[in-house]
Scaffold this motif. Structure first.
Motif, mmCIF file in Angstrom:
data_model
loop_
_atom_site.group_PDB
_atom_site.id
_atom_site.type_symbol
_atom_site.label_atom_id
_atom_site.label_comp_id
_atom_site.label_asym_id
_atom_site.label_seq_id
_atom_site.Cartn_x
_atom_site.Cartn_y
_atom_site.Cartn_z
ATOM 1 N N HIS A 135 0.852 -1.190 0.000
ATOM 2 C CA HIS A 135 0.000 0.000 0.000
ATOM 3 C C HIS A 135 0.886 1.237 0.000
ATOM 4 N N ALA A 136 0.902 1.950 -1.123
ATOM 5 C CA ALA A 136 1.735 3.142 -1.297
ATOM 6 C C ALA A 136 3.215 2.818 -1.194
ATOM 7 N N GLY A 137 3.559 1.573 -1.453
ATOM 8 C CA GLY A 137 4.952 1.164 -1.445
ATOM 9 C C GLY A 137 5.577 1.275 -2.831
ATOM 10 N N ARG A 138 6.508 0.405 -3.104
ATOM 11 C CA ARG A 138 7.215 0.440 -4.383
ATOM 12 C C ARG A 138 6.273 0.199 -5.564
ATOM 13 N N TYR A 139 5.355 -0.761 -5.393
ATOM 14 C CA TYR A 139 4.438 -1.130 -6.477
ATOM 15 C C TYR A 139 3.566 0.049 -6.898
ATOM 16 N N GLU A 140 2.807 0.589 -5.968
ATOM 17 C CA GLU A 140 1.875 1.658 -6.327
ATOM 18 C C GLU A 140 2.598 2.959 -6.655
ATOM 19 N N THR A 141 3.644 3.282 -5.907
ATOM 20 C CA THR A 141 4.360 4.532 -6.167
ATOM 21 C C THR A 141 5.000 4.511 -7.544
ATOM 22 N N SER A 142 5.525 3.370 -7.951
ATOM 23 C CA SER A 142 6.114 3.251 -9.296
ATOM 24 C C SER A 142 5.063 3.505 -10.374
ATOM 25 N N LEU A 143 3.877 2.971 -10.179
ATOM 26 C CA LEU A 143 2.817 3.155 -11.169
ATOM 27 C C LEU A 143 2.411 4.620 -11.291
ATOM 28 N N VAL A 144 2.288 5.304 -10.154
ATOM 29 C CA VAL A 144 1.929 6.724 -10.221
ATOM 30 C C VAL A 144 3.071 7.528 -10.857
ATOM 31 N N LEU A 145 4.306 7.181 -10.547
ATOM 32 C CA LEU A 145 5.448 7.857 -11.171
ATOM 33 C C LEU A 145 5.418 7.705 -12.690
ATOM 34 N N ALA A 146 4.959 6.560 -13.163
ATOM 35 C CA ALA A 146 4.929 6.308 -14.607
ATOM 36 C C ALA A 146 3.792 7.036 -15.299
ATOM 37 N N ASP A 147 2.761 7.398 -14.545
ATOM 38 C CA ASP A 147 1.582 8.001 -15.171
ATOM 39 C C ASP A 147 1.395 9.468 -14.795
ATOM 40 N N ARG A 148 1.587 9.793 -13.525
ATOM 41 C CA ARG A 148 1.407 11.163 -13.039
ATOM 42 C C ARG A 148 2.534 11.513 -12.071
ATOM 43 N N PRO A 149 3.767 11.631 -12.573
ATOM 44 C CA PRO A 149 4.901 11.899 -11.672
ATOM 45 C C PRO A 149 4.756 13.191 -10.884
ATOM 46 N N ASP A 150 3.973 14.122 -11.424
ATOM 47 C CA ASP A 150 3.763 15.396 -10.728
ATOM 48 C C ASP A 150 3.013 15.236 -9.415
ATOM 49 N N LEU A 151 2.366 14.093 -9.208
ATOM 50 C CA LEU A 151 1.573 13.871 -8.002
ATOM 51 C C LEU A 151 2.362 13.206 -6.871
ATOM 52 N N VAL A 152 3.584 12.785 -7.145
ATOM 53 C CA VAL A 152 4.382 12.086 -6.136
ATOM 54 C C VAL A 152 5.403 13.040 -5.524
ATOM 55 N N ASP A 153 5.439 13.084 -4.202
ATOM 56 C CA ASP A 153 6.467 13.845 -3.489
ATOM 57 C C ASP A 153 7.710 12.969 -3.410
ATOM 58 N N THR A 154 8.548 13.056 -4.436
ATOM 59 C CA THR A 154 9.703 12.154 -4.538
ATOM 60 C C THR A 154 10.749 12.436 -3.466
ATOM 61 N N ASP A 155 10.872 13.668 -3.045
ATOM 62 C CA ASP A 155 11.834 13.986 -1.983
ATOM 63 C C ASP A 155 11.458 13.264 -0.696
ATOM 64 N N THR A 156 10.183 13.297 -0.368
ATOM 65 C CA THR A 156 9.726 12.600 0.829
ATOM 66 C C THR A 156 9.822 11.090 0.662
ATOM 67 N N ALA A 157 9.419 10.587 -0.496
ATOM 68 C CA ALA A 157 9.465 9.139 -0.746
ATOM 69 C C ALA A 157 10.865 8.585 -0.540
ATOM 70 N N ALA A 158 11.860 9.339 -0.958
ATOM 71 C CA ALA A 158 13.250 8.877 -0.864
ATOM 72 C C ALA A 158 13.712 8.705 0.574
ATOM 73 N N THR A 159 13.045 9.347 1.521
ATOM 74 C CA THR A 159 13.453 9.278 2.927
ATOM 75 C C THR A 159 12.715 8.200 3.705
ATOM 76 N N LEU A 160 11.740 7.548 3.085
ATOM 77 C CA LEU A 160 10.874 6.630 3.829
ATOM 78 C C LEU A 160 11.501 5.237 3.942
ATOM 79 N N PRO A 161 11.603 4.701 5.155
ATOM 80 C CA PRO A 161 12.143 3.344 5.316
ATOM 81 C C PRO A 161 11.102 2.306 4.905
ATOM 82 N N PRO A 162 11.549 1.118 4.524
ATOM 83 C CA PRO A 162 10.587 0.052 4.233
ATOM 84 C C PRO A 162 9.760 -0.293 5.465
#
Length: 244
Positions: free
Chosen positions: A161-188
């Motif tokens: 849920h909102a992990g690698r699978y879903e975040t990758s899909l949103v990045l591929a379709d609507r990258p403007d909607l992902v806070d990539t700076d925050t995502a990069a700091t999140l631990p598994p």
């Protein structure tokens, strides 16, 4: 043109009298938290994204005409209720929306409809399965084992849920909607969602998802999202072929 709502009424009539079999796709999502990095509409983005890709892939097909219906954005989503932005509807509301929308189209002669969903809260999925069966339309059930086996390792693990699978899909379709700076700091955050639900845990906090995500969003990439969309589109195209 792949959007059903972009057609005029006479163009809709032409669909039914044409030589190509019309197949309508109904994307379904939800409005719910997807971590501190992903949009509330993540599930909607994925459903609409795979529908659009399937329609484009089959745009020149001589036998099938695929059109995408307006997305149904709201679903049964109680598990994220502790976080701002979660908007749930009841099972009865969702059931009525799906059966009545599909029923109105079936009554006009559009008997080949595929419901495409990417929000997997059990009450939501159960409702969609029942509604599709009652309306006499098809539900593409991505959590069924034979479909899930073709998706990514994280998806199969249930920690997605909102992990690698879903975040990758949103990045591929609507990258403007992902806070990539925050995502990069999140631990598994490894959480087996099906197992947690089987234990009776009914919300994200109880499952250990205190930031409304599980899985590994920092590992997400556009490349993985594009590859996963290819697989999701394959599954949908196969379903379209099956109903046409």
């Amino acid at each position: 043109m792949t959007a059903f709502a972009d057609l005029t009424s006479p163009q809709v009539a032409e669909l039914l009298s044409g030589t190509r079999t019309p197949v309508l796709l109904l994307p379904v999502g939800a409005v719910e938290p997807h971590g501190p990095h992903g949009p509330l509409g993540t599930d909607e983005v994925i459903s609409a994204g795979m529908c659009g890709r399937a329609a484009e892939r089959l745009s020149g097909d001589p036998d099938v005409r695929v059109l995408v219906l307006p997305t149904l954005n709201y679903g049964v989503t109680r598990m994220g209720a502790a976080f701002p932005g979660a908007v749930t509807v009841s099972e009865s509301t969702l059931h009525a929306l799906v059966t009545e929308v599909c029923g109105a189209l079936v009554a006009q002669g559009f008997t080949r409809i595929v419901v495409v969903n990417n929000h997997f809260e059990p009450a939501h999925v159960t409702t969609l399965r029942k509604a599709a069966a009652e309306a006499g339309v098809t539900y593409l059930d991505l959590v069924r084992r034979h479909n899930a086996a073709r998706l990514t390792e994280e998806f199969r693990s249930g920690s997605c849920h909102a992990g690698r699978y879903e975040t990758s899909l949103v990045l591929a379709d609507r990258p403007d909607l992902v806070d990539t700076d925050t995502a990069a700091t999140l631990p598994p955050v490894p959480v087996d969602l099906p197992a947690a639900m089987a234990e009776g845990k009914a919300d994200f906090v109880a499952m250990g998802m205190d930031r409304a995500y599980c899985g590994d969003p920092a590992g997400a990439s556009v490349a993985e999202g594009q590859s996963t969309f290819d697989t999701l589109t394959d599954l949908l195209v196969e379903t379209i072929r099956g109903v046409a």
